[in-house]
Motif scaffolding. Structure first.
Motif, PDB file in Angstrom:
ATOM      1  N   SER A 157      48.971  36.208  48.514  1.00 37.44           N
ATOM      2  CA  SER A 157      48.771  35.260  47.993  1.00 37.44           C
ATOM      3  C   SER A 157      50.223  34.466  48.146  1.00 37.44           C
ATOM      4  CB  SER A 157      48.628  35.849  46.381  1.00 37.44           C
ATOM      5  OG  SER A 157      48.964  34.730  45.439  1.00 37.44           O
ATOM      6  N   ASP A 191      44.181  30.434  37.084  1.00 36.67           N
ATOM      7  CA  ASP A 191      43.765  30.381  38.529  1.00 36.67           C
ATOM      8  C   ASP A 191      42.875  31.608  38.650  1.00 36.67           C
ATOM      9  OD1 ASP A 191      43.426  29.561  41.007  1.00 36.67           O
ATOM     10  OD2 ASP A 191      45.143  30.757  41.920  1.00 36.67           O
ATOM     11  N   VAL A 192      41.773  31.202  39.462  1.00 33.58           N
ATOM     12  CA  VAL A 192      40.769  32.128  39.968  1.00 33.58           C
ATOM     13  C   VAL A 192      40.729  32.518  41.313  1.00 33.58           C
ATOM     14  CG1 VAL A 192      38.278  32.917  40.133  1.00 33.58           C
ATOM     15  CG2 VAL A 192      39.061  31.602  37.975  1.00 33.58           C
ATOM     16  N   PRO A 243      35.244  41.133  44.893  1.00 32.32           N
ATOM     17  CA  PRO A 243      36.071  39.640  44.852  1.00 32.32           C
ATOM     18  C   PRO A 243      35.560  38.725  43.664  1.00 32.32           C
ATOM     19  CG  PRO A 243      35.623  40.267  47.224  1.00 32.32           C
ATOM     20  CD  PRO A 243      34.829  41.025  46.404  1.00 32.32           C
ATOM     21  N   ASP A 244      34.265  38.594  43.502  1.00 32.74           N
ATOM     22  CA  ASP A 244      33.794  37.787  42.678  1.00 32.74           C
ATOM     23  C   ASP A 244      34.014  38.369  41.158  1.00 32.74           C
ATOM     24  OD1 ASP A 244      32.016  39.786  43.011  1.00 32.74           O
ATOM     25  OD2 ASP A 244      30.262  38.885  42.229  1.00 32.74           O
ATOM     26  N   MET A 282      49.091  31.309  37.105  1.00 31.96           N
ATOM     27  CA  MET A 282      48.620  32.628  37.293  1.00 31.96           C
ATOM     28  C   MET A 282      48.345  33.364  36.095  1.00 31.96           C
ATOM     29  SD  MET A 282      48.778  32.867  40.830  1.00 31.96           S
ATOM     30  CE  MET A 282      49.360  34.577  41.656  1.00 31.96           C
ATOM     31  N   ASN A 283      47.787  34.570  36.610  1.00 33.68           N
ATOM     32  CA  ASN A 283      47.383  35.509  35.307  1.00 33.68           C
ATOM     33  C   ASN A 283      48.487  36.221  34.610  1.00 33.68           C
ATOM     34  OD1 ASN A 283      47.297  38.215  36.017  1.00 33.68           O
ATOM     35  ND2 ASN A 283      44.817  38.132  35.798  1.00 33.68           N
ATOM     36  N   ILE A 325      46.848  41.410  42.415  1.00 33.04           N
ATOM     37  CA  ILE A 325      46.157  41.164  43.411  1.00 33.04           C
ATOM     38  C   ILE A 325      46.080  42.158  44.146  1.00 33.04           C
ATOM     39  CG2 ILE A 325      45.835  39.806  45.326  1.00 33.04           C
ATOM     40  CD1 ILE A 325      47.257  37.480  43.747  1.00 33.04           C
ATOM     41  N   TYR A 327      41.628  45.488  43.944  1.00 32.20           N
ATOM     42  CA  TYR A 327      40.140  45.766  44.950  1.00 32.20           C
ATOM     43  C   TYR A 327      39.638  47.082  45.065  1.00 32.20           C
ATOM     44  CZ  TYR A 327      37.601  46.056  49.092  1.00 32.20           C
ATOM     45  OH  TYR A 327      36.314  46.320  49.613  1.00 32.20           O
ATOM     46  N   THR A 380      43.091  32.614  43.770  1.00 31.53           N
ATOM     47  CA  THR A 380      43.940  33.233  44.298  1.00 31.53           C
ATOM     48  C   THR A 380      43.570  34.745  44.276  1.00 31.53           C
ATOM     49  OG1 THR A 380      45.897  31.887  43.948  1.00 31.53           O
ATOM     50  CG2 THR A 380      46.253  34.327  43.925  1.00 31.53           C
ATOM     51  N   TYR A 381      42.984  35.050  43.442  1.00 29.78           N
ATOM     52  CA  TYR A 381      42.311  36.532  43.290  1.00 29.78           C
ATOM     53  C   TYR A 381      41.152  36.706  44.140  1.00 29.78           C
ATOM     54  CZ  TYR A 381      46.110  36.685  39.513  1.00 29.78           C
ATOM     55  OH  TYR A 381      47.123  36.501  38.825  1.00 29.78           O
ATOM     56  N   SER A 382      40.127  35.927  43.796  1.00 26.19           N
ATOM     57  CA  SER A 382      39.002  36.076  44.453  1.00 26.19           C
ATOM     58  C   SER A 382      39.023  35.977  45.979  1.00 26.19           C
ATOM     59  CB  SER A 382      37.865  35.252  43.819  1.00 26.19           C
ATOM     60  OG  SER A 382      38.341  33.937  43.990  1.00 26.19           O
ATOM     61  N   LYS A 391      45.197  40.726  32.091  1.00 28.26           N
ATOM     62  CA  LYS A 391      46.227  41.411  32.914  1.00 28.26           C
ATOM     63  C   LYS A 391      46.131  42.800  33.087  1.00 28.26           C
ATOM     64  CE  LYS A 391      49.075  37.892  30.782  1.00 28.26           C
ATOM     65  NZ  LYS A 391      47.823  37.230  30.151  1.00 28.26           N
ATOM     66  N   ILE A 416      36.681  40.198  40.394  1.00 27.14           N
ATOM     67  CA  ILE A 416      38.029  39.959  40.212  1.00 27.14           C
ATOM     68  C   ILE A 416      38.264  38.270  39.809  1.00 27.14           C
ATOM     69  CG2 ILE A 416      40.375  39.959  41.487  1.00 27.14           C
ATOM     70  CD1 ILE A 416      38.961  42.262  43.142  1.00 27.14           C
ATOM     71  N   GLY A 417      37.500  37.512  40.330  1.00 31.01           N
ATOM     72  CA  GLY A 417      37.843  36.095  39.894  1.00 31.01           C
ATOM     73  C   GLY A 417      37.401  36.031  38.416  1.00 31.01           C
ATOM     74  N   GLY A 423      42.356  35.460  32.569  1.00 24.93           N
ATOM     75  CA  GLY A 423      43.891  35.590  32.113  1.00 24.93           C
ATOM     76  C   GLY A 423      44.019  37.059  31.588  1.00 24.93           C
ATOM     77  N   THR A 480      41.779  36.383  47.865  1.00 29.98           N
ATOM     78  CA  THR A 480      42.655  37.208  48.699  1.00 29.98           C
ATOM     79  C   THR A 480      41.868  38.677  48.617  1.00 29.98           C
ATOM     80  OG1 THR A 480      44.751  36.240  47.559  1.00 29.98           O
ATOM     81  CG2 THR A 480      44.970  38.466  48.213  1.00 29.98           C
ATOM     82  N   ASN A 481      41.198  39.006  47.701  1.00 30.12           N
ATOM     83  CA  ASN A 481      40.400  40.248  47.545  1.00 30.12           C
ATOM     84  C   ASN A 481      39.217  40.259  48.709  1.00 30.12           C
ATOM     85  OD1 ASN A 481      41.411  42.326  45.473  1.00 30.12           O
ATOM     86  ND2 ASN A 481      41.773  40.609  44.532  1.00 30.12           N
ATOM     87  N   ALA A 482      38.582  39.140  48.582  1.00 34.28           N
ATOM     88  CA  ALA A 482      37.500  38.739  49.837  1.00 34.28           C
ATOM     89  C   ALA A 482      37.963  39.037  51.096  1.00 34.28           C
ATOM     90  CB  ALA A 482      36.917  37.619  49.698  1.00 34.28           C
ATOM     91  N   ALA A 533      40.371  37.237  36.509  1.00 38.97           N
ATOM     92  CA  ALA A 533      41.661  36.254  36.629  1.00 38.97           C
ATOM     93  C   ALA A 533      41.372  35.000  35.793  1.00 38.97           C
ATOM     94  CB  ALA A 533      41.502  35.973  38.052  1.00 38.97           C
ATOM     95  N   GLY A 534      39.933  34.536  35.572  1.00 40.12           N
ATOM     96  CA  GLY A 534      39.832  33.423  35.084  1.00 40.12           C
ATOM     97  C   GLY A 534      40.032  33.541  33.687  1.00 40.12           C
TER      98      GLY A 534
END
Lengths: 407, 407
Positions: free
Chosen positions: A231, A212-213, B167-168, A200-201, B30, B34, A215-217, B179, B170-171, B177, A219-221, B174-175
């Motif tokens: 999550s 991980d991507v 959401p994309d 996790m980030n 998370i 959004y 979980t975030y994308s 914070k 945010i991904g 990392g 959850t927000n979608a 997240a990828g």
């Protein structure tokens, strides 16, 4: 299990979601009302205004007492009380009397009109010491009255089923003093990422690990399309851990969405878990990306397996889950935001599979994003995706395309 | 104080809001990510992938060891280790050796390609008891490797200022990392309703009282347009109570929105409070509805006075405040949802004042809602409002109009 065509899979998933429909009574509070959708028609519970109400500051009068009043020949009335907004008078007006009244206050008994304060004069009677009001202009019956129920009658339809509670409609409910309505239930969606290499980030990554991507994308979608996304973190790609995590998530959720661990190789763990604790309805869809998609059912709840690849996972979630999620919460499929643009470059597409391709929109042109399907940069650049039918091998430059946006 | 024209008032209010701009670092979690908007360009903090990564299940090899391999004449390599995704090997491959590897695992030193498991056979050497891998097909250099940084290089621009965290996107964060990012600060907006006759919808109403509407509609309009809306409830329409409430709201808010108590009569309380604790910038706008609108400033914070009438309050909030609120949180004015429709009936409009008129949209036609400006039913029926310039007295049937929706 046979791989499903996209339309066939969509039909099955739609039916599975329809079984989840469940209206819910919600308390109507300021915090939870926004973005809810009305489930059953809402009927007015009170008349509005709830009493005959003054529209002006002035004096409540019998209009017949004011006929032919003028500056030169005022009608003189005895003021017997005063009513502020929010209070009322127990007195009844007789001929020759009036009551001082504020805008919004209830009209006293006996009065049938309001004389605006601008056309009156207050004078003290030298003999009696009483307050007398000189009416300088005649007043028509019902003048400046808002009659009880004239705005809204009790027991009438005020908001139809499927109305989205936007700020104005929330105002309508508030004005009626409605405390609870039946709204579409927002499903709780648990999001689980599987993979031994994921962190996790908010953790440190060591060599061999990646952030991980999904979980975030995802959850927000979920949140942005009307569900409660929650999550459940990362689980190792093994049978016991995944089974335990899914069973725990099912206790508090209506839908569980896993990503990763769905391909036919080492990671075919979700399939085995579902075979044991429920049933697999779909395993494999003829689509690029996202072939290994899994849809399963455990005790009337849905378990969805998305690919691990972040781009594939997000596209599959938007294609198969988002429209159903929106229907479930009362937001119709049509509201999904789309854009129209002209394709800036031809796209080659694999024959025999429906293909969803990321594009970036610039000045009315849609630029295909041609990178590894796993690339995070492609998500950074993309505005949305287009659909290419399975019979199309080449989508020519200049063609008009419809882009589903990641909203 | 002179009554302002609409455009003049808009310009002043825009400048007042611009003084409130204040970027904020937000923790990237998370729940709070959004609907945030990126304030400063975001730069990648790591290479992606962060190491050379296998794209397949198979064996990490020196590609030169596999040249001319075939089913009939396999190349035989000694398997010296095994790497699962998420772990790594400290061993280095020499010629004649290989390491078993899972998709996503880091490539060991010495290897320059992956042989897919489908084109290999595992056989135990009868003499030594060692695991030997028979490579059945030659492997090109770099085959099935995702090279470190090939997706995204460190220190490159990945998301521009003003990007909405959908959401994309945010991904993407997240990828990486990431914070914490700098996002546009969402202002805290305190909503106060004034009026002796008002009660909140969770209380009982007695004769002479009505349910408050504005607390609910304005709070939700604030939330749906990017601010943190917080209700401060109802206050009596008198100087001391209102002053105390505003001063308390200012302690925890950037903007205070009052409704009611702004007209020139009994209710001119807000004006006096602002004169004492701050300054009045605008009092009165040449607009229908909403003429008594007040804009004031107290210690760099804004205090806004809307009319008490729910329809007027909501329209004035959408016309003067919502666009500025959206700019302040990074959502540009253009995103406000509008619809185009044909006017179904002519509208008469007062000359000399800008006029905003509620309409209902049915099958592409805009029907004017011609009720008392205070009517709650008009909010129940309305989809939004149209703008009629002050020089227009009649807007003819059949004219195309632009409707701002209450979103």
């Amino acid at each position: 299990m046979k791989i499903k065509e996209v339309d066939e899979a969509k039909k099955i998933i739609k039916e599975l979601f329809e079984e989840l429909y469940d209206e819910k009574s919600i308390n109507f509070s300021i915090e939870n009302s926004y973005n809810q959708v009305v489930f059953s028609d809402i009927i007015s519970s009170i008349d509005l205004p709830p009493f005959n109400r003054s529209l002006m500051d002035g004096f409540a009068v019998k209009s017949e007492d004011t006929f032919r009043a003028s500056d030169e020949s005022p009608k003189i009335l005895k003021c017997i009380d005063s009513i502020e907004a929010g209070s009322f008078s127990e007195k009844t007006i007789d001929n020759g009397e009036c009551i001082e009244i504020s805008t919004g206050a209830p009209i006293p008994d006996g009065a049938d009109a309001i004389a605006m304060v601008e056309f009156t004069e207050r004078k003290t009677d030298e003999e009696t010491g009483n307050d007398n009001i000189h009416i300088l202009k005649s007043v028509a019956p019902k003048q400046y009255l808002a009659i009880k129920g004239s705005d809204m009658k009790k027991d009438k339809l005020i908001l139809k089923s499927k109305t989205i509670l936007s700020p104005d409609k929330i105002g309508v409910l508030a004005g009626q003093g409605i405390k609870e309505i039946k709204a579409f239930k927002k499903p709780t969606v648990a999001i689980i990422s599987t993979g031994n290499e994921l962190v996790m980030n908010d953790e440190e990554i060591s060599y061999g690990k990646i952030y991980d991507v999904n979980t975030y994308s995802i959850t927000n979608a979920t949140i942005s399309n009307g569900g409660y996304g929650k999550s459940y973190g990362i689980v190792k790609d093994n049978y016991d851990d995944l089974k335990e995590k899914i069973e725990s998530a099912l206790k508090t959720s209506d839908i569980v969405v896993c990503s990763g661990g769905t391909s036919a190789g080492v990671g075919d763990v979700l399939r085995h878990v579902l075979d044991e604790i429920g049933e697999v309805i779909i395993h494999g869809v003829s689509v690029k990306p996202g072939k290994p998609t899994i849809i399963g059912k455990v005790n009337e709840k849905l378990v969805i397996g998305l690919p691990g690849n972040p781009v594939s996972a997000l596209i599959i979630f938007y294609v198969f889950i988002v429209p159903n999620l929106r229907n479930l919460v009362g937001l119709s499929e049509e509201i999904i935001e789309k854009a129209i643009a002209t394709l800036a470059k031809r796209i080659h597409s694999p024959k025999g599979r429906m293909h969803y391709s990321l594009v970036q929109i610039k000045e009315g042109l849609a630029y295909p994003i041609v990178k590894d399907s796993g690339a995070i940069t492609s998500l950074a650049d993309a505005d949305g995706y287009i659909k290419i039918p399975k019979t199309t091998e080449i989508l020519e430059e200049g063609k008009e395309v419809e882009i589903t946006l990641f909203k």
